[in-house]
Scaffold this motif. Structure first.
Motif, PDB file in Angstrom:
ATOM      1  N   PRO A   1       4.764   6.483   8.594  1.00 33.64           N
ATOM      2  CA  PRO A   1       3.854   7.002   9.617  1.00 33.64           C
ATOM      3  C   PRO A   1       2.426   7.231   9.105  1.00 33.64           C
ATOM      4  N   GLN A   2       2.279   7.714   7.871  1.00 34.76           N
ATOM      5  CA  GLN A   2       0.925   8.116   7.431  1.00 34.76           C
ATOM      6  C   GLN A   2       0.166   6.982   6.764  1.00 34.76           C
ATOM      7  N   ARG A   3       0.803   5.868   6.471  1.00 28.73           N
ATOM      8  CA  ARG A   3       0.201   4.732   5.774  1.00 28.73           C
ATOM      9  C   ARG A   3      -0.152   5.065   4.335  1.00 28.73           C
ATOM     10  N   LEU A   4       0.228   6.223   3.839  1.00 24.37           N
ATOM     11  CA  LEU A   4      -0.108   6.586   2.472  1.00 24.37           C
ATOM     12  C   LEU A   4       1.007   7.445   1.924  1.00 24.37           C
ATOM     13  N   ARG A   5       1.471   7.113   0.735  1.00 20.48           N
ATOM     14  CA  ARG A   5       2.505   7.925   0.124  1.00 20.48           C
ATOM     15  C   ARG A   5       2.168   8.075  -1.345  1.00 20.48           C
ATOM     16  N   ILE A   6       2.078   9.325  -1.775  1.00 18.54           N
ATOM     17  CA  ILE A   6       1.783   9.570  -3.177  1.00 18.54           C
ATOM     18  C   ILE A   6       3.009  10.192  -3.813  1.00 18.54           C
TER      19      ILE A   6
ATOM     20  N   VAL B   1      -2.543  -4.559  -6.930  1.00 20.18           N
ATOM     21  CA  VAL B   1      -2.386  -3.339  -7.721  1.00 20.18           C
ATOM     22  C   VAL B   1      -3.715  -2.975  -8.353  1.00 20.18           C
ATOM     23  N   ILE B   2      -4.015  -1.671  -8.368  1.00 25.03           N
ATOM     24  CA  ILE B   2      -5.229  -1.192  -9.047  1.00 25.03           C
ATOM     25  C   ILE B   2      -4.794  -0.027  -9.938  1.00 25.03           C
ATOM     26  N   ARG B   3      -5.374   0.073 -11.115  1.00 26.32           N
ATOM     27  CA  ARG B   3      -5.139   1.265 -11.938  1.00 26.32           C
ATOM     28  C   ARG B   3      -5.721   2.464 -11.225  1.00 26.32           C
ATOM     29  N   ALA B   4      -4.945   3.544 -11.096  1.00 28.76           N
ATOM     30  CA  ALA B   4      -5.378   4.656 -10.252  1.00 28.76           C
ATOM     31  C   ALA B   4      -6.407   5.545 -10.935  1.00 28.76           C
ATOM     32  N   ARG B   5      -6.439   5.538 -12.262  1.00 27.27           N
ATOM     33  CA  ARG B   5      -7.217   6.549 -12.967  1.00 27.27           C
ATOM     34  C   ARG B   5      -8.708   6.507 -12.600  1.00 27.27           C
ATOM     35  N   GLY B   6      -9.281   5.308 -12.656  1.00 28.20           N
ATOM     36  CA  GLY B   6     -10.719   5.183 -12.402  1.00 28.20           C
ATOM     37  C   GLY B   6     -11.107   5.619 -10.994  1.00 28.20           C
TER      38      GLY B   6
ATOM     39  N   VAL C   1       0.904   5.366  -4.169  1.00 26.15           N
ATOM     40  CA  VAL C   1       0.402   5.751  -5.483  1.00 26.15           C
ATOM     41  C   VAL C   1       1.567   6.349  -6.256  1.00 26.15           C
ATOM     42  N   ALA C   2       1.820   5.839  -7.461  1.00 32.15           N
ATOM     43  CA  ALA C   2       2.964   6.350  -8.228  1.00 32.15           C
ATOM     44  C   ALA C   2       2.826   5.926  -9.677  1.00 32.15           C
ATOM     45  N   ASP C   3       3.820   6.319 -10.490  1.00 33.91           N
ATOM     46  CA  ASP C   3       3.890   5.845 -11.867  1.00 33.91           C
ATOM     47  C   ASP C   3       4.504   4.457 -11.852  1.00 33.91           C
ATOM     48  N   GLY C   4       3.762   3.473 -12.251  1.00 32.54           N
ATOM     49  CA  GLY C   4       4.320   2.124 -12.360  1.00 32.54           C
ATOM     50  C   GLY C   4       4.256   1.349 -11.058  1.00 32.54           C
ATOM     51  N   VAL C   5       4.204   0.024 -11.200  1.00 34.37           N
ATOM     52  CA  VAL C   5       4.009  -0.853 -10.046  1.00 34.37           C
ATOM     53  C   VAL C   5       5.207  -0.823  -9.101  1.00 34.37           C
ATOM     54  N   PHE C   6       6.421  -0.829  -9.673  1.00 32.80           N
ATOM     55  CA  PHE C   6       7.626  -0.898  -8.847  1.00 32.80           C
ATOM     56  C   PHE C   6       7.727   0.319  -7.930  1.00 32.80           C
ATOM     57  N   THR C   7       7.539   1.500  -8.496  1.00 34.15           N
ATOM     58  CA  THR C   7       7.635   2.712  -7.696  1.00 34.15           C
ATOM     59  C   THR C   7       6.530   2.768  -6.653  1.00 34.15           C
ATOM     60  N   ALA C   8       5.315   2.364  -7.063  1.00 36.66           N
ATOM     61  CA  ALA C   8       4.188   2.431  -6.136  1.00 36.66           C
ATOM     62  C   ALA C   8       4.388   1.469  -4.970  1.00 36.66           C
ATOM     63  N   LEU C   9       4.963   0.301  -5.258  1.00 29.83           N
ATOM     64  CA  LEU C   9       5.214  -0.670  -4.191  1.00 29.83           C
ATOM     65  C   LEU C   9       6.208  -0.093  -3.182  1.00 29.83           C
TER      66      LEU C   9
ATOM     67  N   VAL D   1      -0.590   3.943 -10.851  1.00 30.07           N
ATOM     68  CA  VAL D   1      -1.198   2.800 -10.176  1.00 30.07           C
ATOM     69  C   VAL D   1      -1.221   3.016  -8.672  1.00 30.07           C
ATOM     70  N   LEU D   2      -2.062   2.223  -8.056  1.00 34.85           N
ATOM     71  CA  LEU D   2      -2.270   2.289  -6.622  1.00 34.85           C
ATOM     72  C   LEU D   2      -1.924   0.899  -6.096  1.00 34.85           C
ATOM     73  N   VAL D   3      -0.971   0.811  -5.197  1.00 34.08           N
ATOM     74  CA  VAL D   3      -0.567  -0.487  -4.655  1.00 34.08           C
ATOM     75  C   VAL D   3      -0.984  -0.575  -3.198  1.00 34.08           C
ATOM     76  N   LEU D   4      -1.698  -1.663  -2.886  1.00 32.41           N
ATOM     77  CA  LEU D   4      -2.046  -1.923  -1.483  1.00 32.41           C
ATOM     78  C   LEU D   4      -1.088  -2.991  -0.968  1.00 32.41           C
ATOM     79  N   TRP D   5      -0.434  -2.664   0.148  1.00 35.57           N
ATOM     80  CA  TRP D   5       0.530  -3.621   0.714  1.00 35.57           C
ATOM     81  C   TRP D   5       0.126  -3.926   2.145  1.00 35.57           C
ATOM     82  N   CYS D   6      -0.113  -5.192   2.437  1.00 36.51           N
ATOM     83  CA  CYS D   6      -0.400  -5.596   3.809  1.00 36.51           C
ATOM     84  C   CYS D   6       0.885  -6.199   4.355  1.00 36.51           C
ATOM     85  N   PRO D   7       1.583  -5.513   5.259  1.00 34.12           N
ATOM     86  CA  PRO D   7       2.859  -6.040   5.744  1.00 34.12           C
ATOM     87  C   PRO D   7       2.641  -7.349   6.518  1.00 34.12           C
ATOM     88  N   ASP D   8       3.637  -8.200   6.530  1.00 34.71           N
ATOM     89  CA  ASP D   8       3.616  -9.480   7.256  1.00 34.71           C
ATOM     90  C   ASP D   8       2.376 -10.301   6.898  1.00 34.71           C
TER      91      ASP D   8
END
Lengths: 244, 523
Positions: free
Chosen positions: B168-173, B116-121, B152-160, B18-25
């Motif tokens: 620093p990079q705003r993206l972590r896979i 959360v978005i399913r990453a596969r598509g 981006v990770a396996d499962g919502v908890f890990t992806a969050l 899954v792919l989790v988008l987090w907007c801080p604050d």
């Protein structure tokens, strides 16, 4: 045994069917044009027997002189029977007392301050409601009075006017009120006996009766002629209410 | 909780990518977007006296989550404080979800600010997970939401937590199967269960790796299904599936006026077609509108918003009426002083049309009554036609509630309470609103008063009002009530009396604010 069980099962259905049929018949009767004998409105029997014709007539105007309680007593029976009532231009109409007399507040609409649209508001409400109470702001003009009267006759709505009204079917007033339950610094207002007088347009002798308005259990009922002497207050002579 | 923990083992062993988008604050972002606060300013969103979220500028000055408001203000005196409103938060996030949904299907909103978005598509479409994540970041940046992050990770908890860690990079896979390794060094506090975290620390379990090392059976025995689920999360076995939201249908109708209209009937005419469209749209979706929110914007930027209720459901002409009434409320309610540029009609409550279908015989006389009274309202104004209900309370005026026709009745005071100090059951048939002033004299000619202990100075003898003098024949009272004595503004102390005059008319008098008033008449 089996047939008895079937009969037992069957009876509520048959009952509900016949009930439904009766309901529909009533509905059809309502939908049909009002016939002369249906042009009366149920009201409290003690007051009704003083009225010309022995009942409140649909499409007629009654004027009540000095008592809101008397108006409530007139409204209670039609309201309990399912009629809608409208109150136009009477901001001081006591809602709590109205409920106490048995007026259904779910079928009561008020236009407390119609301003100069008084006639239009009364006519609009009279179109749909069974009984309307109104207080004309000043002496209404003759043409508007006759227009309103025609509309009431057509719709079969009873109008109760607070104060004078030309061509009213009858004029009701309250006199010689005796309060019970209140003393010189003790007790509280519990019951009242008063004389209701009905003067009809046809020039008959005014008819009057002595009523409990209300009695100690907040009901309106006829009081026996030889009433017991009130606890403290006995007032004779006509009622002279100051209209604040 | 239990059902989740006993969900099929297959899900638990193979969490989907899954792919989790987090907007801080997010509460701060929502407040700046909805209320036009400057984004660079130090802003704090507070809930029950404590800081819930703060902007970067505020954080730089030492403000942080959980700080008492006073402490936060002492650290940063120029702090802009905004109260937290959950619905605003969700409302501000809606456009973000809608924008993402335009390009990607199957978005689930975890809470305002996180989705959360399913990453596969997307990964297949954009070439790789990284490309998809970068596209998402670009897309959200275009909406003007700064510093969002993607994990981006396996499962919502890990992806969050990957998104949280993507500093620093705003993206972590986190590579497939690498969840346990990624989560291992995190402290047990990230499980969001304060009691469990405290207990684990006392037991010498500090990181998720330590927790995951415990055997699942032991954890289940000691901490129950909830604990077992948290252990599974800590081990990177996230069984939570992504449940894409069903996109809500849009029924809002907006009418813009160019040039601005300053007459009510012009505006009413202008919204007529829109009202037809609005009701038709709802009918098309087999819905009817039972509550309506009308928003009006004026040329000078004034905004008026009001919700209207309906006992049954709105027709198009009734919608137009509500717009007109809101504008006619004019100087007091809407406060609009310039021309109207925009009217927005939002359904605040809808119901299935099946519950509102008229019967074969029509809905009886009540329908006619409703139409006549509504017509009268459009003639005289919304609040001119009322229904009444009796509630609780001591003063006469408090016991009766008037509600404009068509609105739902709300009882401010429950009638079933005992209300000590109320009057005996016989209520006056005439209630003066406002009450009339009067003076009450004793036989000696002095004015009657009640002292602080509720004692009367002398028996009542005469009443003198604007239209004459009445002799008192019998009286009872006082019924005293001392309401809201703890609040100087709403405190009211009154003594009520029942009086019968020599003519046989009974009156209800009250003594309050150093004056006598006629409250009602028993006529």
């Amino acid at each position: 045994m089996a047939s008895a069980a079937v009969a037992l099962d069957d009876s509520p259905i048959r009952e509900s069917v016949s009930e439904r049929a009766r309901e529909l018949q009533e509905r059809i009767l309502q939908l049909q044009a009002a016939r002369p004998d249906t042009r009366s409105l149920p009201t409290h029997p003690a007051i009704a027997k003083l009225l010309p014709g022995g009942a409140l007539r649909r499409g007629a105007v009654y004027s009540v002189q000095n008592s809101t309680t008397l108006i409530m007593a007139l409204l209670a029976a039609p309201s309990a029977a399912g009629a809608w009532s409208g109150i136009v231009g009477v901001p001081e109409f006591g809602i709590e007392a109205a409920r106490g007399f048995g007026i259904d507040l779910d079928r009561l609409a008020l236009v407390p301050r119609p301003g100069d649209q008084w006639l239009a508001a009364t006519a609009a409400i009279a179109d749909v409601m069974g009984i309307v109470v109104t207080r004309p702001p000043q002496r209404a003009s003759d043409s508007s009075v006759s227009r309103l009267a025609a509309r009431l006759r057509q719709r079969g709505t009873t109008l109760i006017v607070i104060g004078a009204w030309p061509h009213s079917e009858a004029m009701l007033s309250l006199e010689r009120a005796d309060w019970h339950g209140i003393g010189d610094g003790h007790g509280h207002l519990a019951a009242r006996q008063a004389t209701v007088t009905v003067t009809s347009r046809t020039g008959q002798r005014p008819r009057s009766t002595r009523l409990w308005l209300p009695d100690a259990s907040l009901q309106v009922r006829e009081s026996p002629q030889q009433s017991p002497t009130p606890l403290r207050v006995t007032t004779q002579g006509s009622l002279r209410a100051l209209h604040y | 909780m239990k059902r989740r923990s006993t969900s099929p083992e297959a899900h638990r062993t193979a969490p989907e990518r899954v792919l989790v988008l987090w907007c801080p604050d997010w509460p701060v972002t929502a407040a700046t977007r909805l209320h036009g606060l400057p984004p660079a300013a130090p802003i704090a969103v507070v809930e029950s006296g404590a800081v819930l979220a703060c902007s970067a500028a505020a954080r730089a000055q030492g403000v942080k989550r959980g700080l008492r408001l006073r402490e936060a203000q002492s650290r940063c005196p120029e702090l802009l404080v905004h109260p937290y409103k959950a619905d605003e938060d969700a409302r501000a996030f809606e456009p973000v979800l809608a924008a993402i949904e335009e390009a990607v299907s199957g978005v689930q909103s975890l809470r305002p600010g996180v989705c959360v978005i399913r990453a596969r598509g997307p990964a297949r479409y954009y070439g790789s997970e990284e490309e998809a994540a970068l596209w998402l970041l670009d897309h959200v940046d275009e909406l003007g939401i700064p510093s969002s992050r993607v994990g981006v990770a396996d499962g919502v908890f890990t992806a969050l937590h990957a998104a949280r860690a993507a500093k620093p990079q705003r993206l972590r896979i986190v590579a497939a199967g690498g969840s346990a390794e990624f989560l291992a060094p995190l402290p047990v506090a990230v499980l969001d269960d304060e009691n469990l975290a405290t207990l684990l620390r006392r037991l010498g379990v500090y990181t998720l790796a330590d927790f995951a090392a415990l055997s699942p059976g032991t954890v289940l025995d000691r901490f129950g299904p909830g604990g077992a689920r948290l252990r599974a999360l800590a081990a990177g076995l996230d069984s939570q599936p992504v449940l894409p939201r069903i996109r809500p249908e849009e029924f809002d109708t907006v009418v813009d006026f160019e040039p601005a209209l300053d007459r009510v009937d012009q505006v009413a005419f202008g919204v007529r077609a829109a009202a037809d469209r609005f009701v038709e749209g709802l009918v098309g979706a087999k819905l009817v509108c039972t509550a309506l929110s009308v928003e009006v914007d004026s040329e000078r930027g004034e905004h008026s918003e009001r919700t209207w209720l309906h006992p049954r459901s709105f027709t198009a002409s009734e919608v137009v009426d509500r717009v007109r009434w809101q504008l006619q409320g004019g100087s007091t309610e809407t406060g609009l002083t310039s021309g109207v540029v925009r009217v927005r009609i939002v359904p605040a409550g809808v119901d299935s049309i099946g519950n509102h279908e008229a019967g074969l015989w029509g809905s009886g006389p009540d329908e006619r009554v409703h139409h006549a009274l509504s017509r009268l309202q459009s003639m005289l104004g919304h609040s001119a036609v009322v229904t009444a209900a009796v509630g609780g309370g001591r003063a006469l005026a408090h016991r009766v509630t008037y509600t404009p026709w068509g609105e739902r009745m709300l009882h401010p005071r429950p009638p079933e309470r005992p209300w000590p100090g109320r009057l005996p059951p016989l209520a006056p048939s005439t209630v003066f609103e406002p009450p009339h002033p009067v003076t009450v004299f004793a036989a000696s000619g002095t004015e009657v008063t009640v002292n602080e202990r509720g004692a009367l100075s002398a028996p009542l003898a005469t009443l003198t009002g604007a239209r004459g003098t009445l002799r008192v024949q019998a009286w009872a009272g006082p019924w005293t009530s001392d309401e809201h004595w703890w609040d100087a503004d709403s405190a009211s102390r009154s003594s009520r009396f029942q009086v019968v005059d020599s003519g046989g008319t009974a009156w209800l008098l009250s003594l309050r604010d150093q004056g006598w008033w006629i409250e009602g008449r028993y006529d």
